[in-house]
Design a protein around this motif. Sequence first.
Motif, short mmCIF file in Angstrom:
data_model
loop_
_atom_site.label_atom_id
_atom_site.label_comp_id
_atom_site.label_asym_id
_atom_site.label_seq_id
_atom_site.Cartn_x
_atom_site.Cartn_y
_atom_site.Cartn_z
N UNK A 156 0.87 -0.99 0.16
CA UNK A 156 0.02 -0.24 -0.38
C UNK A 156 0.62 1.75 -0.27
N UNK A 157 0.52 2.45 0.14
CA UNK A 157 0.62 3.90 -0.19
C UNK A 157 -0.24 5.16 0.87
N UNK A 158 0.42 5.64 0.96
CA UNK A 158 -0.16 6.85 1.99
C UNK A 158 0.29 8.11 1.40
N UNK A 159 -0.55 9.01 0.93
CA UNK A 159 0.14 9.96 0.38
C UNK A 159 -0.59 11.59 1.59
N UNK A 160 -0.18 12.27 0.82
CA UNK A 160 -0.27 14.01 2.20
C UNK A 160 0.03 14.30 0.69
N UNK A 161 -1.60 15.93 0.88
CA UNK A 161 -1.60 16.47 -0.34
C UNK A 161 -1.95 17.92 0.35
N UNK A 162 -2.20 19.38 -0.16
CA UNK A 162 -2.23 20.23 -0.13
C UNK A 162 -3.24 21.29 0.59
N UNK A 163 -4.30 20.04 0.58
CA UNK A 163 -5.56 20.37 1.38
C UNK A 163 -5.49 20.08 2.79
N UNK A 164 -4.39 19.28 3.46
CA UNK A 164 -4.67 18.45 4.75
C UNK A 164 -5.27 17.48 5.20
N UNK A 165 -5.15 16.37 3.66
CA UNK A 165 -6.49 15.54 3.34
C UNK A 165 -4.61 14.73 3.38
N UNK A 166 -4.98 13.44 3.94
CA UNK A 166 -4.22 11.64 3.92
C UNK A 166 -5.12 11.12 2.88
N UNK A 167 -4.57 10.25 1.73
CA UNK A 167 -4.55 9.41 1.35
C UNK A 167 -3.80 8.28 0.90
N UNK A 168 -5.10 7.16 1.40
CA UNK A 168 -3.88 5.54 1.81
C UNK A 168 -4.75 4.36 0.85
N UNK A 184 -6.68 15.75 7.69
CA UNK A 184 -6.21 15.62 8.60
C UNK A 184 -5.15 16.58 9.85
N UNK A 185 -5.16 17.34 8.63
CA UNK A 185 -4.66 18.89 8.68
C UNK A 185 -5.88 20.03 8.84
N UNK A 186 -5.15 21.19 9.31
CA UNK A 186 -5.75 22.62 9.49
C UNK A 186 -4.93 22.81 8.13
N UNK A 187 -3.81 22.84 7.12
CA UNK A 187 -3.77 23.34 6.49
C UNK A 187 -2.87 22.40 5.49
N UNK A 188 -1.43 22.25 4.81
CA UNK A 188 -1.32 21.62 3.48
C UNK A 188 -0.61 20.56 4.95
N UNK A 189 -0.69 19.32 5.09
CA UNK A 189 -0.66 17.14 5.73
C UNK A 189 1.24 17.81 4.25
N UNK A 190 2.35 17.96 4.78
CA UNK A 190 3.23 18.31 4.46
C UNK A 190 3.89 16.82 3.97
N UNK A 204 1.28 11.41 10.19
CA UNK A 204 1.36 12.27 9.36
C UNK A 204 1.31 13.51 9.99
N UNK A 205 2.38 15.00 9.86
CA UNK A 205 2.51 16.43 9.88
C UNK A 205 1.81 17.44 9.35
N UNK A 206 1.47 18.32 9.51
CA UNK A 206 1.04 19.25 8.66
C UNK A 206 1.85 21.02 8.77
N UNK A 207 0.92 21.86 8.22
CA UNK A 207 1.27 23.23 8.58
C UNK A 207 1.38 23.44 9.28
N UNK A 208 0.07 22.73 10.26
CA UNK A 208 -0.43 23.10 12.05
C UNK A 208 0.49 23.23 12.98
N UNK A 209 1.39 22.83 12.41
CA UNK A 209 2.18 22.44 13.57
C UNK A 209 2.27 20.92 13.55
N UNK A 210 1.40 20.43 13.95
CA UNK A 210 0.31 19.35 14.61
C UNK A 210 1.30 17.93 14.06
N UNK A 211 1.57 16.74 14.89
CA UNK A 211 2.38 15.65 14.79
C UNK A 211 1.18 14.31 15.04
#
Length: 454
Positions: A156-168, A184-190, A204-211
Amino acid sequence: MGWQSRTRSLQVFDTELSADSVEWCPLNQWSHILACGTYQLQKNEAKAGVESTTPSRTGRLYLFQFHSQGSFTPPLTEIQRIDTPAILDLKWCHVPVSERPVLGMATANGEIELHTLIDAQQGSCLERAMSTELGPDRLALSMDWSTGRGESSDTRLVSSDSTGSLTVLSLGEASLNAISQWKAHDFEAWISAFSYWDTQLVYSGGDDCKLKGWDLRLGPSSPTFTCKRHSMGVCSIHSNPHREHVLATGSYDENVLLWDGRNMRQPLSETAVGGGVWRLKWHPTQEHLLLAACMHNDFHILHCQQAMDGNDGPCPILASYILHNSLAYGADWSWLPLSSPPPSSPQEPAPAIVEFTESGGHLRIQYESPTASFDTSLEDDSGRYIPDYTLPPEKTAVPSPAPLPSLGESSPSVSCLLATCSFYDHMLHVWRWDWSPEETETVSGGDETEPAPS
């Protein structure tokens, strides 16, 4: 007994477009294959006298092969280039798919593309196999495979995107299918990453400073934990494939944190590396070696054994590669074994030297990602504007604790091949690192890299 740490540049390649991702193939038969991805932000031409505000993002995928043929022969050879949408991340699957290597690519048009490495008459080349869209109006920012420990069941793969979402996504015989997607996150999910020891766990980690952590068996309605230990955007996560529960994270806050996944309230260690940590990579075979791409402060190799064993304090920095002249983004260890001595210095390329006669100015860029364009101005210490000069941001000195630790009785010395790339100067470097005992007591600073030009 003292230890000698030495980095040596082998070759530099101009990628023409801004380089942000580099990955060595982890499969034995193809471990001499290297991929590099680029990202170029371009403003569209004005139409009917009106300037377009929508930028275009283009990229190029390079494929190289590495063959060490002596000191005076460049070891890296380009074997393919493919024009693509801008590339934000590259990852090879750790196991063969239908007996072939597969390279995954996260792109600025919101797609995950898979390319198969095939053997053609003129040598190896990549062939596009399949792709899937994560959704409209988003950039795919990262991806990770569930196969980090070399296990091939349920790829499987997991991806994060600029809407703050994760996709498996699940990899079938002829298709790549989304299993689940959630905000998953309020801003970009880096960044997004699997736990390689329990692939039902995703980080996941994001621009909202959250892990955050997620258990795919429980569904994405709420994370298993939310950690706010990083003070800025979280942009790098890597599960240790050799030591269960150990996780490394990096952030724009210029710190590398090591974690025990069973206790995400307090990290095992915190190491200041002097630059935003865009990528972290555990060594393919040495469980305690961690490679960090530190944006404004070069590339560093950290020794994490004491932290993983429960001892307090930052991880010692064994070596630093300082020959890039721009943002340090892409970095990876090669799986190729190195048994020959390092090449002599005549082949080593000399870095460009830029001198400025004016003094007293500095440029501060506190926050940056390869997806954004930005304007900067040069100011003196009083905040006054200095026109017509452009200087790179001042690099932060990263002290290395002494004495440096050894690698253990079972591994008296290590020689590694690495690749790194930098953004605005669009450069790919291939270099080696040798870590070995020496008869002198202690190597000051633990690194014999030739100094960068002032």
